[in-house]
Design a protein around this motif. Structure first.
Motif, mmCIF file in Angstrom:
data_model
loop_
_atom_site.group_PDB
_atom_site.id
_atom_site.type_symbol
_atom_site.label_atom_id
_atom_site.label_comp_id
_atom_site.label_asym_id
_atom_site.label_seq_id
_atom_site.Cartn_x
_atom_site.Cartn_y
_atom_site.Cartn_z
ATOM 1 N N TRP A 22 64.467 34.968 9.486
ATOM 2 C CA TRP A 22 64.560 34.426 10.670
ATOM 3 C C TRP A 22 63.580 35.164 11.334
ATOM 4 O O TRP A 22 63.106 34.474 12.599
ATOM 5 C CB TRP A 22 66.188 34.684 11.234
ATOM 6 C CG TRP A 22 66.365 34.074 12.725
ATOM 7 C CD1 TRP A 22 66.365 35.121 13.771
ATOM 8 C CD2 TRP A 22 66.346 32.842 12.960
ATOM 9 N NE1 TRP A 22 66.488 34.047 14.771
ATOM 10 C CE2 TRP A 22 66.245 32.802 14.263
ATOM 11 C CE3 TRP A 22 66.225 31.571 12.582
ATOM 12 C CZ2 TRP A 22 66.443 31.515 15.422
ATOM 13 C CZ3 TRP A 22 66.190 30.375 13.551
ATOM 14 C CH2 TRP A 22 66.327 30.656 14.578
ATOM 15 N N ALA A 23 63.533 36.473 11.553
ATOM 16 C CA ALA A 23 62.583 37.238 12.382
ATOM 17 C C ALA A 23 61.366 36.723 12.173
ATOM 18 O O ALA A 23 60.572 36.384 13.397
ATOM 19 C CB ALA A 23 62.813 38.663 11.999
ATOM 20 N N LYS A 24 60.839 36.241 11.041
ATOM 21 C CA LYS A 24 59.424 35.846 10.887
ATOM 22 C C LYS A 24 59.387 34.270 11.587
ATOM 23 O O LYS A 24 58.171 34.070 12.290
ATOM 24 C CB LYS A 24 59.006 35.576 9.545
ATOM 25 C CG LYS A 24 58.898 37.231 8.848
ATOM 26 C CD LYS A 24 58.496 36.844 7.507
ATOM 27 C CE LYS A 24 58.264 38.363 6.720
ATOM 28 N NZ LYS A 24 57.984 38.348 5.135
ATOM 29 N N PHE A 25 60.344 33.593 11.571
ATOM 30 C CA PHE A 25 60.444 32.344 11.784
ATOM 31 C C PHE A 25 60.340 32.276 13.302
ATOM 32 O O PHE A 25 59.656 31.614 14.130
ATOM 33 C CB PHE A 25 61.531 31.339 11.342
ATOM 34 C CG PHE A 25 61.756 30.131 12.033
ATOM 35 C CD1 PHE A 25 60.710 29.071 11.659
ATOM 36 C CD2 PHE A 25 62.643 29.836 12.637
ATOM 37 C CE1 PHE A 25 60.975 27.810 12.298
ATOM 38 C CE2 PHE A 25 62.897 28.494 13.302
ATOM 39 C CZ PHE A 25 62.021 27.611 13.074
ATOM 40 N N GLU A 26 61.423 33.206 13.974
ATOM 41 C CA GLU A 26 61.526 33.235 15.533
ATOM 42 C C GLU A 26 60.222 33.896 16.086
ATOM 43 O O GLU A 26 59.925 33.399 17.270
ATOM 44 C CB GLU A 26 62.697 33.924 15.794
ATOM 45 C CG GLU A 26 63.087 34.015 17.236
ATOM 46 C CD GLU A 26 64.324 34.748 17.442
ATOM 47 O OE1 GLU A 26 65.082 34.194 18.261
ATOM 48 O OE2 GLU A 26 64.379 35.857 16.820
ATOM 49 N N ALA A 27 59.537 34.678 15.522
ATOM 50 C CA ALA A 27 57.977 35.357 16.123
ATOM 51 C C ALA A 27 57.247 34.092 16.233
ATOM 52 O O ALA A 27 56.231 34.152 17.023
ATOM 53 C CB ALA A 27 57.777 36.380 15.140
ATOM 54 N N LEU A 28 57.160 33.316 15.154
ATOM 55 C CA LEU A 28 56.054 32.082 15.254
ATOM 56 C C LEU A 28 56.529 30.903 16.156
ATOM 57 O O LEU A 28 55.895 30.064 16.657
ATOM 58 C CB LEU A 28 55.752 31.667 13.884
ATOM 59 C CG LEU A 28 55.325 32.455 13.095
ATOM 60 C CD1 LEU A 28 55.024 31.809 11.551
ATOM 61 C CD2 LEU A 28 53.649 32.713 13.519
ATOM 62 N N PHE A 84 49.970 25.976 8.144
ATOM 63 C CA PHE A 84 50.471 26.463 6.813
ATOM 64 C C PHE A 84 51.348 27.768 6.864
ATOM 65 O O PHE A 84 52.443 27.669 6.447
ATOM 66 C CB PHE A 84 49.115 27.024 6.302
ATOM 67 C CG PHE A 84 49.297 27.316 4.558
ATOM 68 C CD1 PHE A 84 49.181 26.639 3.704
ATOM 69 C CD2 PHE A 84 49.587 28.751 4.485
ATOM 70 C CE1 PHE A 84 49.129 27.232 2.407
ATOM 71 C CE2 PHE A 84 49.758 29.172 3.348
ATOM 72 C CZ PHE A 84 49.796 28.438 2.302
ATOM 73 N N THR A 85 51.226 28.725 7.722
ATOM 74 C CA THR A 85 52.035 29.905 8.008
ATOM 75 C C THR A 85 53.219 29.352 8.425
ATOM 76 O O THR A 85 54.511 29.780 8.089
ATOM 77 C CB THR A 85 51.213 30.899 9.053
ATOM 78 O OG1 THR A 85 50.083 31.123 8.474
ATOM 79 C CG2 THR A 85 52.066 32.011 9.072
ATOM 80 N N LEU A 86 53.400 28.684 9.628
ATOM 81 C CA LEU A 86 54.729 27.971 10.149
ATOM 82 C C LEU A 86 55.498 27.391 9.073
ATOM 83 O O LEU A 86 56.620 27.725 8.838
ATOM 84 C CB LEU A 86 54.474 27.114 11.428
ATOM 85 C CG LEU A 86 55.901 26.485 12.001
ATOM 86 C CD1 LEU A 86 56.646 27.796 12.322
ATOM 87 C CD2 LEU A 86 55.659 25.786 12.981
#
Length: 171
Positions: A22-28, A84-86
């Protein structure tokens, strides 16, 4: 004494079950999931079942979001490192949130009071999207895409070739 909360947001559910993803997703995508209504907590339902059901709801949102982005790879304009990253981040979140067998059992037990049918029928109704994802082997196709190097130039995905090689049609 603190008052017990009667609602929880989908973002809180995702962060509770899959903090790193979630932290990675929310950062993007900081505004992601802000438009979803809070989930009401029924105090008559035990904590384990509530957690499983809430996770199930968040998983459905995450899987739908990911599949939409996965299909987006077919469009050349989405074949870039940022997309790609998202999309990879959405995939990781969706995979983390998918209910376990034990969680599925709790959800089916809860659903028995509102859905007429056998456990197998209830499972088929509730978990159709997850089971279809597995049956079609979208994860295999996803892994093939994510094994590519998005920083190589030019970066392109032969989406049709990858999906044909890794996915199957399901009923």
């Amino acid at each position: 004494m603190a008052e017990q909360r009667n609602t929880v947001t989908q973002s809180e559910i995702a962060a509770n079950h899959c903090a790193a993803e979630w932290a990675k997703f929310e950062a993007l995508n900081p505004e992601a999931w802000n438009n979803f209504a809070p989930v009401e907590i029924d105090p008559d339902i035990d904590t384990a079942t509530t957690e499983a059901f809430d996770k199930f709801g968040a998983a459905a949102i995450a899987l739908d979001d990911y599949v939409g982005s996965f299909i987006g790879f077919a469009d050349a304009k989405n074949q870039n490192p940022a997309y790609f990253t998202l999309t990879r981040t959405k995939y990781d979140l969706a995979m983390c949130l998918i209910p376990t067998e034990a969680e599925r059992d709790l959800i089916v037990e809860l659903a028995r009071s509102t859905i007429d049918g056998s456990d197998d029928e209830i499972q088929a109704i509730l978990f159709k999207a997850f089971d279809q994802f597995d049956c079609m082997q979208i994860a295999d196709a996803s892994d093939a895409i994510f094994s590519l190097n998005p920083s190589s130039q030019p970066f392109s995905i032969d989406f049709a070739e990858i999906t044909s090689a890794h996915m199957i049609a399901c009923n």
